[in-house]
Scaffold this active site. Structure first.
Site, PDB file in Angstrom:
ATOM      1  CG  ASP A 320      37.117  62.965  30.336  1.00  0.00           C
ATOM      2  OD1 ASP A 320      38.096  63.176  29.582  1.00  0.00           O
ATOM      3  OD2 ASP A 320      36.802  61.835  30.751  1.00  0.00           O
ATOM      4  CD  GLU A 346      45.389  68.746  24.321  1.00  0.00           C
ATOM      5  OE1 GLU A 346      46.571  69.061  24.496  1.00  0.00           O
ATOM      6  OE2 GLU A 346      45.018  67.564  24.219  1.00  0.00           O
TER       7      GLU A 346
END
Length: 425
Positions: A320, A346
């Site tokens: 994260d 992502e």
């Protein structure tokens, strides 16, 4: 023996009734594990999710929705109660489109420590109706507020002010000599002007009959205020085009609340990038605006290299942090009119208005180099990361949001296939 038989028949009847309900239900219903593995779903669920799930079918609800609602998995994992409602009415935009999107309302119920029940309802028509209601309500409500918050004027056929009244001076401080013969740019805040905002507003009014835009304006004494500007076509008695009527409204008092609501509705919860649904809505408008103005437009796809390895070796919290840092670093290379959006996982996309292919490649390379030099501190130690980037620009052949994304995505995978940590276009 007779009692057992009666019980068995009763259970069979209940099971049949449940199957019948599932099959005929007007909403999608799924049962899954906490990790999203599906063990029961009805036909409508399959119909709604199959375009996202691909040839493998709907085997995991979170995987199927990962590109449009990556936050669902986190919502479930962060719900610590033994049972209860994880989310109610959570909106998921499946197929963004310029005129109308396909939107689902998602409810997730934690039944016990290993089971989730999920319902999916198509609310596309409701969302469209809400959008029009909000737009109409905003202006109807404004009619009954203090008239000092409004200025009324008209423009000639070329888009220049050809009438003046005291409401203009009350709101903006401008006298008749200041505004007559000027365009709407006269009212804009100087630091919030781009070359094609005013022409675009007029062009959209000609296409649709009326159009509203929100922007920052500035009074004659230099004070900024948030404004809504409604422009509508004026016609002669015989129906011939005569010019435009304009209502300029000060909405500063509600803007703080509105901005916070907008942020919540349009921003990715983790990274602060624009979310997928709002990106597609904005991108469609930007493509049309670029076509009208003849100005270039470029997209850049960004994908974190070996991101699964980061999650597997350093943990999801580190992953994260990597995603958040990519957004922060990319923004350092962007202008205020540029956009960075998280499309899922992502994968990110930059939208660069008024930027041609060579300019997009330069920006992409600058971002690549910045991220390569970055070192991210995590609980698992210092991480070095890289990204691969693919660029695409609007042309006669690459003429839609989908075309731009497809070409940029192809370039991205070329960068991946040729060694990663590269820019391709």
């Amino acid at each position: 023996m007779t009692t057992c038989k009666v019980v068995d028949e009763s259970l069979e009847a209940e099971h049949a009734a449940l199957l019948s309900f599932m099959y005929l239900s007007p909403i999608g219903i799924l049962r899954s594990t906490l990790s999203g593995e599906v063990d029961m779903l009805n036909p409508l669920s399959v119909q709604l999710l199959m375009p996202l799930a691909g040839p493998g079918g709907v085997t995991n609800v979170f995987d199927s929705l990962s590109n449009v609602a990556p936050e669902l998995r986190n919502l479930v994992s962060s719900f610590k109660a033994e049972r209860g409602s994880v989310c109610e009415g959570h909106r998921i935009v499946l197929t963004p489109a310029r005129e109308r999107s396909t939107v689902l309302s998602c409810n997730i119920l934690k039944v016990n420590d290993c089971t989730l029940m999920t319902t999916l309802t198509d609310i596309s028509r409701q969302v469209e109706a809400e959008r029009w209601a909000r737009q109409n309500e905003s202006w109807l409500a404004g009619i009954y507020t203090n008239v000092n918050d409004f200025a009324f004027l008209t423009l000639d056929a070329s888009g220049r002010v050809d009438s003046w009244n005291t409401s203009i001076e009350q709101l903006t401080g401008y006298a008749e000599v200041d505004v007559m013969g000027q365009t709407l740019e006269q009212f804009y805040a100087p630091d919030d002007v781009d070359d094609y905002r005013c022409p675009e507003h007029i062009a959209l009014t000609r296409e649709e009959g009326w159009h509203v835009q929100e922007c920052w304006c500035q009074k004659k004494d230099g004070r900024r205020y948030a404004a809504q500007i409604l422009v509508a076509i004026l016609r002669e008695d015989d129906g011939e085009f005569a010019g435009y009527s304009v209502v300029l409204r000060d909405v500063s008092e509600r803007k703080i609340t509105s901005d916070e609501l907008t942020r919540l509705l349009t921003t990715d919860y983790l990274t602060g990038a624009m979310n997928r649904a709002h990106f597609f809505k904005l991108a469609d408008k930007e493509v049309e605006r670029s076509k009208r103005s003849g100005k270039p437009l470029s997209f850049v796809m960004i994908d974190a290299d070996h991101f699964k390895r980061v999650n597997d070796t350093a943990g999801h919290q580190a992953g994260d942090k990597v995603l958040t840092q990519i957004v922060l670093e990319a923004r350092r290379s962007l202008r205020s009119i540029d956009v960075i959006a998280r499309l899922g996982g992502e994968e990110f996309c930059l939208m660069l208005p008024a930027t041609a292919a060579d300019g997009a490649m330069l920006i992409a390379e600058r971002i690549r180099a910045t991220i390569e030099a970055l070192r991210i501190e995590t609980e698992a130690g210092q991480l070095a990361i890289t990204v691969s980037l693919g660029c695409a620009s609007l042309t006669n052949e690459i003429a839609s949001v989908q075309d731009l994304l497809a070409v940029a995505d192809k370039a991205l995978y070329t960068a991946k296939d040729t060694g990663r940590n590269r820019v391709e276009g």
